[in-house]
Scaffold this active site. Sequence first.
Site, PDB file in Angstrom:
ATOM      1  N   GLU A  95       0.932  -1.214   0.029  1.00 48.60           N
ATOM      2  CA  GLU A  95      -0.107  -0.052  -0.109  1.00 48.60           C
ATOM      3  C   GLU A  95       0.973   1.219  -0.042  1.00 48.60           C
ATOM      4  OE1 GLU A  95      -3.457  -0.187   2.487  1.00 48.60           O
ATOM      5  OE2 GLU A  95      -3.579   1.877   2.592  1.00 48.60           O
ATOM      6  N   LYS A 290      -7.248  -1.441  11.221  1.00 49.23           N
ATOM      7  CA  LYS A 290      -6.965  -1.929   9.881  1.00 49.23           C
ATOM      8  C   LYS A 290      -5.491  -0.967   9.706  1.00 49.23           C
ATOM      9  CE  LYS A 290      -6.230  -1.698   5.332  1.00 49.23           C
ATOM     10  NZ  LYS A 290      -5.318  -0.900   4.467  1.00 49.23           N
ATOM     11  N   ASP A 306       4.466 -14.315  11.731  1.00 50.13           N
ATOM     12  CA  ASP A 306       2.986 -14.770  11.044  1.00 50.13           C
ATOM     13  C   ASP A 306       2.009 -14.007  11.331  1.00 50.13           C
ATOM     14  OD1 ASP A 306       0.717 -16.087  10.850  1.00 50.13           O
ATOM     15  OD2 ASP A 306       1.282 -17.985  11.897  1.00 50.13           O
ATOM     16  N   HIS A 403      -2.953  10.011   0.083  1.00 49.08           N
ATOM     17  CA  HIS A 403      -2.962   9.037  -0.435  1.00 49.08           C
ATOM     18  C   HIS A 403      -2.754   9.171  -2.199  1.00 49.08           C
ATOM     19  CE1 HIS A 403      -5.289   5.590   1.881  1.00 49.08           C
ATOM     20  NE2 HIS A 403      -4.061   5.955   2.614  1.00 49.08           N
TER      21      HIS A 403
HETATM   22  C1  MEV Z   1      -5.913   3.043   5.001  1.00 44.98           C
HETATM   23  O1  MEV Z   1      -5.188   1.978   4.639  1.00 44.98           O
HETATM   24  C2  MEV Z   1      -6.103   2.852   6.308  1.00 44.98           C
HETATM   25  C3  MEV Z   1      -6.732   3.879   6.990  1.00 44.98           C
HETATM   26  O2  MEV Z   1      -8.105   3.842   6.458  1.00 44.98           O
HETATM   27  C4  MEV Z   1      -6.985   4.021   8.608  1.00 44.98           C
HETATM   28  C5  MEV Z   1      -7.786   4.867   9.188  1.00 44.98           C
HETATM   29  O3  MEV Z   1      -8.854   5.133   8.452  1.00 44.98           O
HETATM   30  O4  MEV Z   1      -7.654   5.071  10.328  1.00 44.98           O
HETATM   31  C6  MEV Z   1      -6.244   5.361   6.591  1.00 44.98           C
END
Ligand code: MEV
Length: 453
Positions: A95, A290, A306, A403
């Site tokens: 990513e 995430k 792992d 991003h």
């Molecule tokens: C993107 O990979 C992760 C985010 O969505 C985490 C978040 O929203 O805190 C930017």
Amino acid sequence: MAERPADKTATGKTIAGFSKLSKRGKIKWIVENFFKDPENVMHELMSYWHHNEDQQKILDNFSENAISNYPLPYSVAPNFLINGRTYCVPMVTEESSVVAAASAGAKFWMERGGIHAMVSGTTKLGQIHFKWNGPLDFIEQHLPEIRQQMLDDAADILKNMQARGGGVGDMTLRTPGGLPHCAQLLIAFETCDSMGANFINSCLESFSASLERYITHSEGLSDDHREFERIMAILSNYTPDCLVRAWVECPIKALGNFGGGMTAEDFAEKFHAAVQIAQADPYRAVTHNKGIFNGIDAVVLATANDFRAVEACGHAYAARNGRYASLSTCDLRDGLFRFALEVPLALGTVGGLTALHPMARRSLELLGNPGARELMMIAASTGLAQNFSAIRSLITTGIQYGHMKMHLRNILLRLQATETERDLAQSHFADRKVSFRAVQDFLQQIRSATNER
Ligand code: MEV
């Protein structure tokens, strides 16, 4: 969507004895059966083979039916100051903004005292599941004796780990979920610097045989109660006592200004609110966590640990109070901004693939050859830095700004931009919104301007 008809497609093709074919034989079968341009695909798959045959053999041995390698970027995030020590953290991720976010978070906190981290436990767990209709208090009462029997029977397996300071901890009899006649022994292990999966599973398989022998030979039980069925013996990837905490703190004023008139106080309040939302709402908590695992997984992968175990455990821990919630917390008190992450991480720095995978070995070297506890702190700090940067972007510019800036490079590659076009695009989009369409239009403009000249 209409379903694809069965058997008439490539996916309907099957083969017996595939694993016995040579690597070239496997590729040949695949390209001839599943691709329109077999020659090219064969060439492409083989182009990722390691030029050093010995290295390739090591990789091939990791997995059944390996036919090629799957490259991912190996990146580093410098400027991690953790407990007063600086690290350049290896990260493997696909990513585009993850490493940039981790680095930015690390640098931000390096200038404000660094990240603090502490391991509160390294206990791993395993289970022996069995069916038995005897009185469970018999096992409870005889547990010290059963335990001794288990340890004696497994002496050979335990020897090395005990010499390193590890071994077997508490054993607890449990009856999960009220399943009829089902019970389990939950057993704690200390595996020192190894993740210890093989050690734990070998112990458990031996222990369960000892338990069966003890029950089936016990004179204190009726014939009926000497019937015992082993169901399974396996480590648990839920290790809530293999726990690490990473945190940052500074006076709210020291957070600085964030542009657009946002003061440090505004930022702290909004940041706090964002974390509260992730505490309260599972929809947000999953995305929030995430982001944390964006950082943690990249370190876990770079060190050949792992990541599936780490993720599964982390998410179970996030739901430990009966509702899925954020793994990080934010606290604003006494004029201080505190942001912390608590996460179970069962990691190893010896054994498994850590020494076998050539890049994992280099990752550990880059980190100064840490022990498991230190690696837990590094991975948690990376998750925290990542989470901090994600929330910072979300509550200031919005996530797409960063991003898409990172993604610009991918878009330019896809549109086959030349080096000059890439430079022009980078400066054009420095203060503009990036989208696939916008970049396409921009390239078209400069290309037609060049053609007109
Ligand atoms: C993107 O990979 C992760 C985010 O969505 C985490 C978040 O929203 O805190 C930017």
